[in-house]
Design a protein around this motif. Structure first.
Motif, PDB file in Angstrom:
ATOM      1  N   VAL A  45      52.634   5.770  30.051  1.00  0.00           N
ATOM      2  CA  VAL A  45      51.299   6.224  30.447  1.00  0.00           C
ATOM      3  C   VAL A  45      50.346   5.782  29.345  1.00  0.00           C
ATOM      4  O   VAL A  45      50.579   6.062  28.166  1.00  0.00           O
ATOM      5  CB  VAL A  45      51.238   7.751  30.612  1.00  0.00           C
ATOM      6  N   ALA A  46      49.271   5.092  29.715  1.00  0.00           N
ATOM      7  CA  ALA A  46      48.312   4.598  28.721  1.00  0.00           C
ATOM      8  C   ALA A  46      46.921   4.565  29.325  1.00  0.00           C
ATOM      9  O   ALA A  46      46.516   3.571  29.929  1.00  0.00           O
ATOM     10  CB  ALA A  46      48.712   3.209  28.218  1.00  0.00           C
ATOM     11  N   GLY A  47      46.173   5.667  29.158  1.00  0.00           N
ATOM     12  CA  GLY A  47      44.792   5.720  29.645  1.00  0.00           C
ATOM     13  C   GLY A  47      44.696   5.303  31.092  1.00  0.00           C
ATOM     14  O   GLY A  47      45.462   5.718  31.945  1.00  0.00           O
ATOM     15  N   GLY A  48      43.732   4.427  31.373  1.00  0.00           N
ATOM     16  CA  GLY A  48      43.588   3.927  32.740  1.00  0.00           C
ATOM     17  C   GLY A  48      44.358   2.658  32.986  1.00  0.00           C
ATOM     18  O   GLY A  48      44.220   2.038  34.044  1.00  0.00           O
ATOM     19  N   LEU A  49      45.193   2.240  31.998  1.00  0.00           N
ATOM     20  CA  LEU A  49      45.921   0.972  32.114  1.00  0.00           C
ATOM     21  C   LEU A  49      47.312   1.142  32.716  1.00  0.00           C
ATOM     22  O   LEU A  49      47.761   0.304  33.496  1.00  0.00           O
ATOM     23  CB  LEU A  49      46.026   0.316  30.739  1.00  0.00           C
ATOM     24  N   LYS A  50      47.997   2.195  32.316  1.00  0.00           N
ATOM     25  CA  LYS A  50      49.354   2.431  32.809  1.00  0.00           C
ATOM     26  C   LYS A  50      49.479   3.872  33.282  1.00  0.00           C
ATOM     27  O   LYS A  50      48.955   4.788  32.651  1.00  0.00           O
ATOM     28  CB  LYS A  50      50.395   2.155  31.706  1.00  0.00           C
ATOM     29  N   ASP A  51      50.193   4.058  34.370  1.00  0.00           N
ATOM     30  CA  ASP A  51      50.376   5.396  34.927  1.00  0.00           C
ATOM     31  C   ASP A  51      51.706   5.427  35.655  1.00  0.00           C
ATOM     32  O   ASP A  51      52.255   4.380  36.046  1.00  0.00           O
ATOM     33  CB  ASP A  51      49.224   5.729  35.890  1.00  0.00           C
ATOM     34  N   PHE A  52      52.233   6.602  35.814  1.00  0.00           N
ATOM     35  CA  PHE A  52      53.396   6.791  36.676  1.00  0.00           C
ATOM     36  C   PHE A  52      52.957   7.608  37.881  1.00  0.00           C
ATOM     37  O   PHE A  52      52.452   8.723  37.731  1.00  0.00           O
ATOM     38  CB  PHE A  52      54.529   7.496  35.929  1.00  0.00           C
ATOM     39  N   LYS A  53      53.123   7.032  39.066  1.00  0.00           N
ATOM     40  CA  LYS A  53      52.747   7.697  40.306  1.00  0.00           C
ATOM     41  C   LYS A  53      53.917   7.656  41.285  1.00  0.00           C
ATOM     42  O   LYS A  53      54.692   6.697  41.312  1.00  0.00           O
ATOM     43  CB  LYS A  53      51.535   7.011  40.955  1.00  0.00           C
ATOM     44  N   PHE A  54      54.006   8.696  42.091  1.00  0.00           N
ATOM     45  CA  PHE A  54      55.022   8.718  43.139  1.00  0.00           C
ATOM     46  C   PHE A  54      54.501   9.518  44.317  1.00  0.00           C
ATOM     47  O   PHE A  54      53.517  10.262  44.210  1.00  0.00           O
ATOM     48  CB  PHE A  54      56.343   9.291  42.625  1.00  0.00           C
ATOM     49  N   LYS A  55      55.148   9.351  45.449  1.00  0.00           N
ATOM     50  CA  LYS A  55      54.708   9.975  46.696  1.00  0.00           C
ATOM     51  C   LYS A  55      55.832  10.827  47.272  1.00  0.00           C
ATOM     52  O   LYS A  55      57.019  10.470  47.184  1.00  0.00           O
ATOM     53  CB  LYS A  55      54.295   8.892  47.695  1.00  0.00           C
ATOM     54  N   ASN A  56      55.438  11.948  47.866  1.00  0.00           N
ATOM     55  CA  ASN A  56      56.404  12.774  48.587  1.00  0.00           C
ATOM     56  C   ASN A  56      56.664  12.133  49.938  1.00  0.00           C
ATOM     57  O   ASN A  56      55.869  12.245  50.860  1.00  0.00           O
ATOM     58  CB  ASN A  56      55.866  14.196  48.763  1.00  0.00           C
ATOM     59  N   ASN A  57      57.771  11.437  50.038  1.00  0.00           N
ATOM     60  CA  ASN A  57      58.107  10.740  51.284  1.00  0.00           C
ATOM     61  C   ASN A  57      59.080  11.540  52.149  1.00  0.00           C
ATOM     62  O   ASN A  57      59.718  10.996  53.051  1.00  0.00           O
ATOM     63  CB  ASN A  57      58.706   9.364  50.968  1.00  0.00           C
ATOM     64  N   THR A  58      59.180  12.854  51.878  1.00  0.00           N
ATOM     65  CA  THR A  58      60.013  13.713  52.715  1.00  0.00           C
ATOM     66  C   THR A  58      59.142  14.404  53.762  1.00  0.00           C
ATOM     67  O   THR A  58      57.925  14.259  53.774  1.00  0.00           O
ATOM     68  CB  THR A  58      60.746  14.768  51.863  1.00  0.00           C
ATOM     69  N   ASP A  59      59.780  15.182  54.617  1.00  0.00           N
ATOM     70  CA  ASP A  59      59.058  15.902  55.677  1.00  0.00           C
ATOM     71  C   ASP A  59      58.708  17.329  55.295  1.00  0.00           C
ATOM     72  O   ASP A  59      58.203  18.094  56.118  1.00  0.00           O
ATOM     73  CB  ASP A  59      59.905  15.919  56.963  1.00  0.00           C
ATOM     74  N   SER A  60      58.969  17.704  54.043  1.00  0.00           N
ATOM     75  CA  SER A  60      58.715  19.074  53.586  1.00  0.00           C
ATOM     76  C   SER A  60      58.022  19.040  52.227  1.00  0.00           C
ATOM     77  O   SER A  60      58.043  18.019  51.537  1.00  0.00           O
ATOM     78  CB  SER A  60      60.033  19.853  53.482  1.00  0.00           C
TER      79      SER A  60
END
Length: 526
Positions: free
Chosen positions: A330-345
């Protein structure tokens, strides 16, 4: 018959006389250059005024309305606007001509009737205002945050290993388009130029997450922990702060989570301390140093939960708390870790720290097949050994400081899926590249002894670490002073007295030093 002959001329004469009087009256009034009495434009009596006078009077009235306060209201929340904010303008200035022409147009009977009507009641012409839809839309959009009530989705808390459901709250959202039309209709039909309050059109926003839906969150889908026991106090504090900001997050199906958006801003006001972090291939002190270990720990819990990773970056240099390709920077606006809830709950993220470790658990309604096991294997593809760079430092001779080197490498992470212990698949999950960082030796070269300065600079120029260390040890002020104290005294004059004669016979062999019989094996170790 004779009677009717007498009466008829009398009636005709009466009618003729009335007609002449009516025509004379109408013609006389038509010659006046003022508006007839008992005529109003809005609240203003304009009877007896010329058109120019009436127009000026109405303009002054409209202008005074510019100071009116128009209060826009939604569910108890208020925003005040001025007519200028909404682009309100007087739209029907031709009404002055209509007022002036009243009783002057049409045939004789129409004009006569209009005059008689004015004797009974006033004639009122309405002032029509218009609203600039573009300006009003912009005003509402700029103030919608003050009027809207944010919806609060249902949530969860976890205490002593038990989940508790927190009910959501309805939100209120202004319908901008419908509200602009409402304002336009009100101002055009009802507004009199004074202060007014208008209730806008708003929609109720239902919260997500019923109790039944949230009760499904019971299964631990993935977990991971990392060790920070060797970290300095500031780095430990930053890890604890960032983990606390993530703990308790609930993501609904389709929601995307950003580590940086959740833990930022990385400053003292948000609870962070100064600690070491990577920047352009070097280690620097910055607020929030260490939060990358938080994103990395969460990354590993997420991928074991098999949630969808939407953004992930490797560090610029290798880290030590996970294997290569298992990190997430993670580095300011340059690097980030993102993920999505791809389940049904919904899913729930639990994060906490003890004195030495950071932990993340991802809970949800796990619908994966029974016996499915997911693991990740790191593979280093290539290595690049670091070099050593020796640089001068504005410190006294004898000062030595080292920036740690980092091995460069390329790595990939394999995702391995087993069902009931039998491997089903093995595929490359990500690849990462880490730059090598040289070992940098900072050498002091400041001294009042020019011979010492020349010697240490020559050693630095050689880029030979052994030569540099030897020169620093020999030419430091302490060593020079010690050598000066050890200079032997001048040789003594020969003693003229007789000396004893040399012994005769075979000399005795020397007695060995007991310490040399069993020399210390560590004596050669630096």
């Amino acid at each position: 018959m004779k009677k009717w002959k007498v009466v008829l001329p009398v009636i005709c004469a009466a009618v003729l006389t009335a007609g002449i009087s009516f025509v004379g009256t109408v013609k006389a009034e038509e010659n006046d250059q003022v508006i007839l009495d008992n005529i109003f434009i809005g609240d203003i009596a304009v009877g007896g005024m010329s058109k120019e006078q009436a127009l000026e009077e109405i303009d002054q009235h409209v202008t005074s309305g510019d100071e009116a306060v128009i209060t826009l209201e939604v569910d108890g929340k208020l925003v005040e606007a001025s007519p200028e904010d909404l682009g309100i303008a007087w739209d029907n200035q031709e009404i002055v001509d209509e007022a002036y022409n009243y009783g002057r147009t049409g045939n004789l009977l129409d004009r006569y009737k209009a005059k008689k009507d004015l004797e009974k009641e006033s004639k009122v012409f309405d002032v029509v205002y218009t609203v600039d839809g573009v300006k009003t839309t912009a005003f509402l959009e700029n103030h919608v945050a003050e009027l809207n009530q944010e919806v609060v989705d249902g949530s969860l808390t976890r205490e002593n290993g038990v989940f508790n459901v927190v009910p959501g709250q309805n939100g209120v959202e202004v319908d901008t388009q419908a509200s602009v039309q409402l304002i336009q209709d009100f101002v055009a039909g009802e507004w009199d130029g004074g202060d007014v309050s208008i209730s806008l059109v708003a929609n109720v926003v239902e919260p997500r997450g019923t109790e039944e839906e949230l009760r499904k969150v019971q299964d631990r889908m993935g977990s991971f922990s990392t060790d920070f026991s060797s970290s300095a106090w500031g780095r430990k504090k930053n890890i604890e702060v960032a983990v606390g900001k993530i703990n308790g997050t609930v993501l609904y199906p389709g929601d995307e989570f950003s580590v940086y958006d959740t833990i930022a801003p990385l400053n003292a006001a948000n609870g962070y301390e100064l600690a070491g972090s990577y920047e352009n291939g070097t280690v620097v002190e910055s607020y929030g140093g260490g939060v990358c270990q938080v994103s990395t720990t969460l990354y590993n819990a997420v991928i074991r939960s098999e949630l969808e990773v939407t953004e992930r970056f490797a560090h610029s240099m290798i880290v030590t708390y996970v294997q290569p390709s298992m990190d997430a920077a993670v580095a300011g606006g340059l690097k980030d870790f993102k993920f999505k809830n791809n389940t049904d709950s919904p899913i729930y993220i639990e994060g906490y720290c003890d004195k030495n470790n950071a932990y993340f658990n991802v809970y949800g309604n796990d619908t994966r097949e029974a016996g499915r096991e997911v693991s990740f294997v790191s593979e280093t593809i290539s290595r690049e050994e670091p070099t050593t760079t020796i640089v001068a430092s504005d410190n006294p001779i004898g000062f030595l400081a080292t920036d740690a080197a980092h091995v460069g490498s390329k790595a990939r992470l394999w995702k391995v899926v087993k069902v009931n212990g039998v491997e089903q698949s093995r595929e490359v999950f990500n690849t990462s590249s880490y730059r090598a960082s040289p070992k940098t030796l900072h050498v002091g070269n400041i001294s009042s002894n020019s011979e010492a300065v020349n010697a240490i600079n020559a050693a630095i120029a050689s880029q030979d670490e052994a030569a540099v260390r030897e020169a620093a040890s020999y030419w430091c002020d302490e060593a020079i002073a010690a050598r000066a104290q050890q200079t032997p005294p001048p040789a003594a004059e020969p003693d003229p007295s007789p000396q004893p004669s040399e012994p005769t016979g075979t000399p005795e062999p020397p007695v060995p030093d007991p310490g040399m019989l069993n020399p210390d094996p560590s004596a050669a170790t630096q």
